[in-house]
Design an enzyme around this catalytic site. Structure first.
Site, PDB file in Angstrom:
ATOM      1  N   LYS A   1      -1.398  43.783  14.143  1.00 31.62           N
ATOM      2  CA  LYS A   1      -1.751  43.302  12.814  1.00 31.62           C
ATOM      3  C   LYS A   1      -3.265  43.188  12.651  1.00 31.62           C
ATOM      4  CE  LYS A   1       2.311  40.393  11.844  1.00 31.62           C
ATOM      5  NZ  LYS A   1       2.772  41.016  10.611  1.00 31.62           N
TER       6      LYS A   1
ATOM      7  N   GLU B   1       9.553  43.781  13.906  1.00 31.22           N
ATOM      8  CA  GLU B   1      10.308  43.334  15.084  1.00 31.22           C
ATOM      9  C   GLU B   1      11.450  42.385  14.742  1.00 31.22           C
ATOM     10  OE1 GLU B   1       7.660  41.882  13.980  1.00 31.22           O
ATOM     11  OE2 GLU B   1       8.393  39.817  13.932  1.00 31.22           O
TER      12      GLU B   1
ATOM     13  N   ARG C   1      13.803  42.411  12.404  1.00 31.57           N
ATOM     14  CA  ARG C   1      15.113  43.042  12.203  1.00 31.57           C
ATOM     15  C   ARG C   1      15.672  43.575  13.520  1.00 31.57           C
ATOM     16  NH1 ARG C   1      12.372  47.117   7.956  1.00 31.57           N
ATOM     17  NH2 ARG C   1      10.913  45.364   7.950  1.00 31.57           N
TER      18      ARG C   1
HETATM   19  N1  BES Z   1       6.608  38.487  10.293  1.00 34.98           N
HETATM   20  C1  BES Z   1       6.311  39.629   9.525  1.00 34.98           C
HETATM   21  C2  BES Z   1       6.559  39.434   8.045  1.00 34.98           C
HETATM   22  C3  BES Z   1       5.711  38.432   7.348  1.00 34.98           C
HETATM   23  C4  BES Z   1       4.368  38.643   7.147  1.00 34.98           C
HETATM   24  C5  BES Z   1       6.296  37.296   6.839  1.00 34.98           C
HETATM   25  C6  BES Z   1       3.620  37.722   6.463  1.00 34.98           C
HETATM   26  C7  BES Z   1       5.559  36.370   6.163  1.00 34.98           C
HETATM   27  C8  BES Z   1       4.206  36.580   5.987  1.00 34.98           C
HETATM   28  C9  BES Z   1       7.161  40.817   9.965  1.00 34.98           C
HETATM   29  O1  BES Z   1       7.487  40.850  11.302  1.00 34.98           O
HETATM   30  C10 BES Z   1       6.353  42.043   9.670  1.00 34.98           C
HETATM   31  O2  BES Z   1       5.311  42.172  10.220  1.00 34.98           O
HETATM   32  N2  BES Z   1       6.861  42.882   8.770  1.00 34.98           N
HETATM   33  C11 BES Z   1       6.178  44.044   8.354  1.00 34.98           C
HETATM   34  C12 BES Z   1       7.161  45.174   8.342  1.00 34.98           C
HETATM   35  C13 BES Z   1       6.542  46.525   8.165  1.00 34.98           C
HETATM   36  C14 BES Z   1       5.767  46.917   9.399  1.00 34.98           C
HETATM   37  C15 BES Z   1       7.652  47.529   7.899  1.00 34.98           C
HETATM   38  C16 BES Z   1       5.630  43.802   6.958  1.00 34.98           C
HETATM   39  O3  BES Z   1       6.320  43.177   6.156  1.00 34.98           O
HETATM   40  O4  BES Z   1       4.505  44.201   6.697  1.00 34.98           O
HETATM   41 ZN    ZN Z   2       7.583  39.012  12.270  1.00 37.88          ZN
HETATM   42 ZN    ZN Z   3       6.007  41.786  12.524  1.00 33.53          ZN
END
Ligand code: BES
Ligand code: ZN
Ligand code: ZN
Length: 457
Positions: free
Chosen positions: A237, A309, A311
């Site tokens: 990230k 991760e 899902r």
């Molecule tokens: N934990 C995150 C989602 C999230 C981010 C929830 C910020 C609340 C606030 C999740 O694991 C994630 O990183 N999802 C990605 C998925 C993408 C790579 C398909 C996302 O939502 O950007």
């Molecule tokens: Zn996450």
């Molecule tokens: Zn994530």
């Protein structure tokens, strides 16, 4: 405890609750000096405003407080830190607040995360006549605040093992059974996806399970995403994206909170609580983009992005949960940024195959001021998560409908005929409001509890 369930004594200061429409009539019954003082302050009963009224000796005689409505879950939340430290009671003048709302809103208003720093001042205390409503409100507030504490605790002090400890303590408190599958045992016991996501962390991944209630009762399974820190993995990230990722176990915290209330209220269910708990970390043995993982259910998933991760760990937990054929399965997860883009921080997205059930839950959530919003499991988008080399891929093809893609991914692991709710939650207050300080938030607990009580009682 800032709410005391004890008959208030005369030594407590009365709080008169009013709103704009009842203020005039309530004030009219007061001594002229009190009325003039309220006019001097410009107090008119607006929500979350208050007036301190002195007596002739300059001591605090009463508090006037504007409230939204008598049953509002945050009706009194502004007060515990706005009135001087001391003991209060609800006055007989003005509006009467429902005892459950009074206990809940006061206790939530008194909350602060005090593990590392004590609050600037102690909250004021409220004495409430004991009764079932007040008891329930207090129980609810304590369960919500426990979830807030879990979410607010940094990853350094809340890893998968500490999350398991929290569930273990809860199990002991309610005579429930506790079991966990840790580290490489996940491979032996058939949780390969949980292992794959968590294996790069210094702190081993695990599947946490709590079982409670009469085995002959109707079965309810709660599943919570327990990513104690989400670095994104190899698909790391950005700094801004990573900053708040201690809260990526928000779904687990909410599921734990809901489970604690189900047990405390002794709902006639056989409860199963499942928390896949991992840290999504980076190391030489981390799972990679392009990897294919065979899941518990036997479906092969391709990793499009290691940051999706949630899902991946949830699919093994959902498949396992479904094996005991619960009547209802609910999962809660801080699953996608896309759900927040669509609905913002205050509205968890609700996914459900049954339109009637979704509508019932949304209506209930709005009535309780614990809102949810329904998003569709739009089947045709499933083609977007189909993989060239495996059954499905954990990222959508494009940037669109990310929350729906994630929900459709999970749906593949839930039997077609099973009642299932998926909630994509934020688990966090990003702006301060009375009773809701910035930090972890146990969204959807009150709504889900009310639904469960109606369905299973
Ligand atoms: N934990 C995150 C989602 C999230 C981010 C929830 C910020 C609340 C606030 C999740 O694991 C994630 O990183 N999802 C990605 C998925 C993408 C790579 C398909 C996302 O939502 O950007
Ligand atoms: Zn996450
Ligand atoms: Zn994530």
């Amino acid at each position: 405890m800032t709410v005391k369930l004890r008959k208030p004594t005369a030594a407590t200061t009365p709080i008169h609750l009013v709103d704009r429409s009842t203020f005039e009539a309530t004030a009219a019954a007061m001594p002229a000096a009190t009325r003039r003082w309220l006019t001097t302050l410009g107090f008119k009963g607006d929500p979350d405003t208050r007036a301190l009224v002195p007596d002739a000796d300059g001591k605090l005689a009463s508090v006037w407080a504007g409230v939204r409505s008598a049953a509002h879950p945050y009706a009194l939340s502004a007060l515990p830190r706005a009135v001087p430290v001391g003991r209060y009671r609800l006055g007989n003048e003005g509006l009467t607040v429902d005892p459950e709302a009074a206990a809940l809103s006061w206790q939530l208003g008194a909350y602060s995360f005090s593990r590392y720093k004590s609050p600037r001042r102690a909250p004021a205390e409220l004495m409430l006549t004991p009764g079932p409503g007040a008891t329930r409100g207090l129980m609810m507030a304590n369960a919500l605040c426990a979830a807030r504490d879990l979410i607010n605790t940094p990853a350094e002090h809340l890893g998968p093992a500490e999350l398991a400890d929290a569930v273990h303590k809860l199990a002991d408190a309610h005579g429930a059974s506790f079991h966990q599958t840790v580290g490489d045992a996940l491979l032996k016991e058939g949780f390969p996806a949980v292992h794959a996501v968590g294996r790069a962390a210094a702190r081993p991944p695990r599947l946490i399970e709590l079982l409670w209630g009469d085995p002959d009762h109707r079965r309810l399974t709660l599943v919570g995403k327990g990513v104690c820190f989400d670095s994104g993995g190899l698909d790391i990230k950005s700094p801004e994206g990573m900053r708040q990722m201690k809260k990526d176990m928000g779904g687990a915290a909410i599921a734990i909170s809901l489970a604690s209330l189900v047990m405390e209220l002794r709902l006639p269910v056989r409860l199963q609580l499942l928390i896949p708990a991992v840290e999504n970390a980076i190391a030489g043995n981390a799972y990679r983009p392009g990897d294919v993982i065979r899941t518990r259910k036997g479906l092969h998933i391709e990793i499009g992005n290691t940051d999706a991760e949630g899902r991946v760990i949830l699919c093994d937990a959902l498949a396992y949960g479904a094996e005991s054929r619960p009547e209802l399965m609910i999962d809660l997860a801080t699953l996608t940024g896309a759900a927040r883009i669509a609905l913002g921080p205050q509205l968890p997205a609700l996914f459900c195959r049954r339109m009637d059930l979704a509508r019932e839950l949304v209506d209930r959530s709005l009535a309780l001021n614990d809102p949810l919003w329904h998003l569709p499991l739009w089947r045709d988008y499933h083609r977007g998560i189909e993989s060239e080399i495996a059954d499905i891929v954990n990222t959508g093809r494009g940037p669109m409908a990310g929350a729906i893609s994630a929900a459709l991914f999970l749906e593949d692991f839930v039997p077609k005929d099973m009642d299932w709710l998926h909630l994509d939650v934020f688990g966090w207050n990003d702006v301060p409001r009375p009773g809701r300080p910035v930090g972890g938030e146990a969204q959807a607990v009150r709504t889900l509890l009310a639904y469960l009580e109606q369905r299973f009682r």
